[in-house]
Design a protein around this motif. Structure first.
Motif, PDB file in Angstrom:
ATOM      1  N   ALA A 160       0.826  -1.201   0.000  1.00  0.00           N
ATOM      2  CA  ALA A 160       0.000   0.000   0.000  1.00  0.00           C
ATOM      3  C   ALA A 160       0.865   1.258   0.000  1.00  0.00           C
ATOM      4  CB  ALA A 160      -0.929  -0.007   1.208  1.00  0.00           C
ATOM      5  N   MET A 161       1.974   1.231   0.748  1.00  0.00           N
ATOM      6  CA  MET A 161       2.881   2.386   0.766  1.00  0.00           C
ATOM      7  C   MET A 161       3.541   2.584  -0.597  1.00  0.00           C
ATOM      8  SD  MET A 161       2.772   3.928   3.645  1.00  0.00           S
ATOM      9  CE  MET A 161       4.259   4.882   3.692  1.00  0.00           C
ATOM     10  N   GLU A 162       3.928   1.492  -1.259  1.00  0.00           N
ATOM     11  CA  GLU A 162       4.519   1.606  -2.597  1.00  0.00           C
ATOM     12  C   GLU A 162       3.516   2.165  -3.591  1.00  0.00           C
ATOM     13  OE1 GLU A 162       6.078  -2.228  -3.584  1.00  0.00           O
ATOM     14  OE2 GLU A 162       7.607  -2.132  -2.016  1.00  0.00           O
ATOM     15  N   GLY A 163       2.263   1.727  -3.488  1.00  0.00           N
ATOM     16  CA  GLY A 163       1.230   2.260  -4.364  1.00  0.00           C
ATOM     17  C   GLY A 163       0.971   3.731  -4.103  1.00  0.00           C
ATOM     18  N   LEU A 164       1.061   4.125  -2.835  1.00  0.00           N
ATOM     19  CA  LEU A 164       0.871   5.527  -2.476  1.00  0.00           C
ATOM     20  C   LEU A 164       1.990   6.391  -3.054  1.00  0.00           C
ATOM     21  CD1 LEU A 164      -0.769   7.569  -0.794  1.00  0.00           C
ATOM     22  CD2 LEU A 164       0.693   7.005   1.141  1.00  0.00           C
ATOM     23  N   ASN A 165       3.204   5.855  -3.044  1.00  0.00           N
ATOM     24  CA  ASN A 165       4.340   6.607  -3.594  1.00  0.00           C
ATOM     25  C   ASN A 165       4.214   6.795  -5.106  1.00  0.00           C
ATOM     26  OD1 ASN A 165       5.603   6.942  -1.144  1.00  0.00           O
ATOM     27  ND2 ASN A 165       6.781   5.059  -1.324  1.00  0.00           N
ATOM     28  N   ARG A 166       3.556   5.873  -5.778  1.00  0.00           N
ATOM     29  CA  ARG A 166       3.421   5.963  -7.235  1.00  0.00           C
ATOM     30  C   ARG A 166       2.333   6.940  -7.681  1.00  0.00           C
ATOM     31  NH1 ARG A 166       3.649   0.045  -6.991  1.00  0.00           N
ATOM     32  NH2 ARG A 166       5.827  -0.508  -7.140  1.00  0.00           N
ATOM     33  N   ARG A 167       1.428   7.257  -6.769  1.00  0.00           N
ATOM     34  CA  ARG A 167       0.363   8.194  -7.117  1.00  0.00           C
ATOM     35  C   ARG A 167       0.934   9.599  -7.193  1.00  0.00           C
ATOM     36  NH1 ARG A 167      -4.410   6.684  -2.886  1.00  0.00           N
ATOM     37  NH2 ARG A 167      -4.536   4.479  -3.330  1.00  0.00           N
ATOM     38  N   GLY A 168       0.290  10.434  -7.956  1.00  0.00           N
ATOM     39  CA  GLY A 168       0.737  11.824  -8.076  1.00  0.00           C
ATOM     40  C   GLY A 168      -0.032  12.732  -7.137  1.00  0.00           C
ATOM     41  N   LEU A 169       0.045  12.469  -5.846  1.00  0.00           N
ATOM     42  CA  LEU A 169      -0.712  13.254  -4.874  1.00  0.00           C
ATOM     43  C   LEU A 169       0.060  14.493  -4.447  1.00  0.00           C
ATOM     44  CD1 LEU A 169      -1.967  10.382  -2.520  1.00  0.00           C
ATOM     45  CD2 LEU A 169      -3.214  11.482  -4.360  1.00  0.00           C
ATOM     46  N   SER A 170      -0.696  15.485  -3.977  1.00  0.00           N
ATOM     47  CA  SER A 170      -0.041  16.657  -3.398  1.00  0.00           C
ATOM     48  C   SER A 170       0.574  16.252  -2.056  1.00  0.00           C
ATOM     49  CB  SER A 170      -1.053  17.786  -3.199  1.00  0.00           C
ATOM     50  OG  SER A 170      -1.961  17.436  -2.169  1.00  0.00           O
ATOM     51  N   PHE A 171       1.420  17.116  -1.521  1.00  0.00           N
ATOM     52  CA  PHE A 171       2.116  16.791  -0.285  1.00  0.00           C
ATOM     53  C   PHE A 171       1.136  16.556   0.863  1.00  0.00           C
ATOM     54  CE2 PHE A 171       4.296  18.003   3.654  1.00  0.00           C
ATOM     55  CZ  PHE A 171       5.334  17.079   3.626  1.00  0.00           C
ATOM     56  N   ASP A 172       0.116  17.415   0.970  1.00  0.00           N
ATOM     57  CA  ASP A 172      -0.858  17.279   2.059  1.00  0.00           C
ATOM     58  C   ASP A 172      -1.668  15.990   1.933  1.00  0.00           C
ATOM     59  OD1 ASP A 172      -0.064  19.671   3.225  1.00  0.00           O
ATOM     60  OD2 ASP A 172      -1.515  20.850   2.050  1.00  0.00           O
ATOM     61  N   GLU A 173      -2.102  15.685   0.694  1.00  0.00           N
ATOM     62  CA  GLU A 173      -2.847  14.440   0.486  1.00  0.00           C
ATOM     63  C   GLU A 173      -1.975  13.223   0.773  1.00  0.00           C
ATOM     64  OE1 GLU A 173      -6.009  15.559  -3.030  1.00  0.00           O
ATOM     65  OE2 GLU A 173      -3.926  15.123  -3.567  1.00  0.00           O
ATOM     66  N   TYR A 174      -0.712  13.298   0.359  1.00  0.00           N
ATOM     67  CA  TYR A 174       0.222  12.194   0.615  1.00  0.00           C
ATOM     68  C   TYR A 174       0.405  11.972   2.114  1.00  0.00           C
ATOM     69  CZ  TYR A 174       4.577   9.592   0.906  1.00  0.00           C
ATOM     70  OH  TYR A 174       5.522   8.664   1.224  1.00  0.00           O
ATOM     71  N   GLN A 175       0.596  13.057   2.861  1.00  0.00           N
ATOM     72  CA  GLN A 175       0.798  12.928   4.302  1.00  0.00           C
ATOM     73  C   GLN A 175      -0.454  12.375   4.985  1.00  0.00           C
ATOM     74  OE1 GLN A 175       3.554  13.207   6.038  1.00  0.00           O
ATOM     75  NE2 GLN A 175       4.699  13.735   4.199  1.00  0.00           N
TER      76      GLN A 175
END
Length: 89
Positions: free
Chosen positions: A39-54
């Motif tokens: 799930a963390m690897e998939g999250l890193n591959r998404r193009g999310l903004s910094f706030d959404e990523y956090q």
């Protein structure tokens, strides 16, 4: 005769090649840690903004708390009469 020999050699070669091939990966369920890592690897591959990523990362890193206690299904009152197969116990 030559045709039959070449076909039989081809079949034998393909049979031996199939037997020598490595088996597929072992099929087993993922552990909780492996699931979290995927799930963390998939999250890193998404193009999310910094706030959404956090925010998503905080949701993934929270460890679920185990629920301790009794479910009341296995409890029994000692004063209660229980009949097992027609006889009191």
């Amino acid at each position: 005769m030559n045709h039959c020999l070449s076909v039989s050699l081809l079949l034998i070669a393909s049979l031996l090649a199939g037997c020598a091939a490595q088996p597929g990966p072992e099929l087993r369920p993922y552990t909780a840690e492996e699931t979290r890592q995927l799930a963390m690897e998939g999250l890193n591959r998404r193009g999310l903004s910094f706030d959404e990523y956090q925010q998503k990362k905080a949701e993934l890193t929270v460890r679920p708390q185990k629920q301790f206690g009794f479910d009341r299904q296995g409890e029994m009152n000692a004063e209660r009469n229980v009949t097992l197969h027609g006889r009191p116990s």
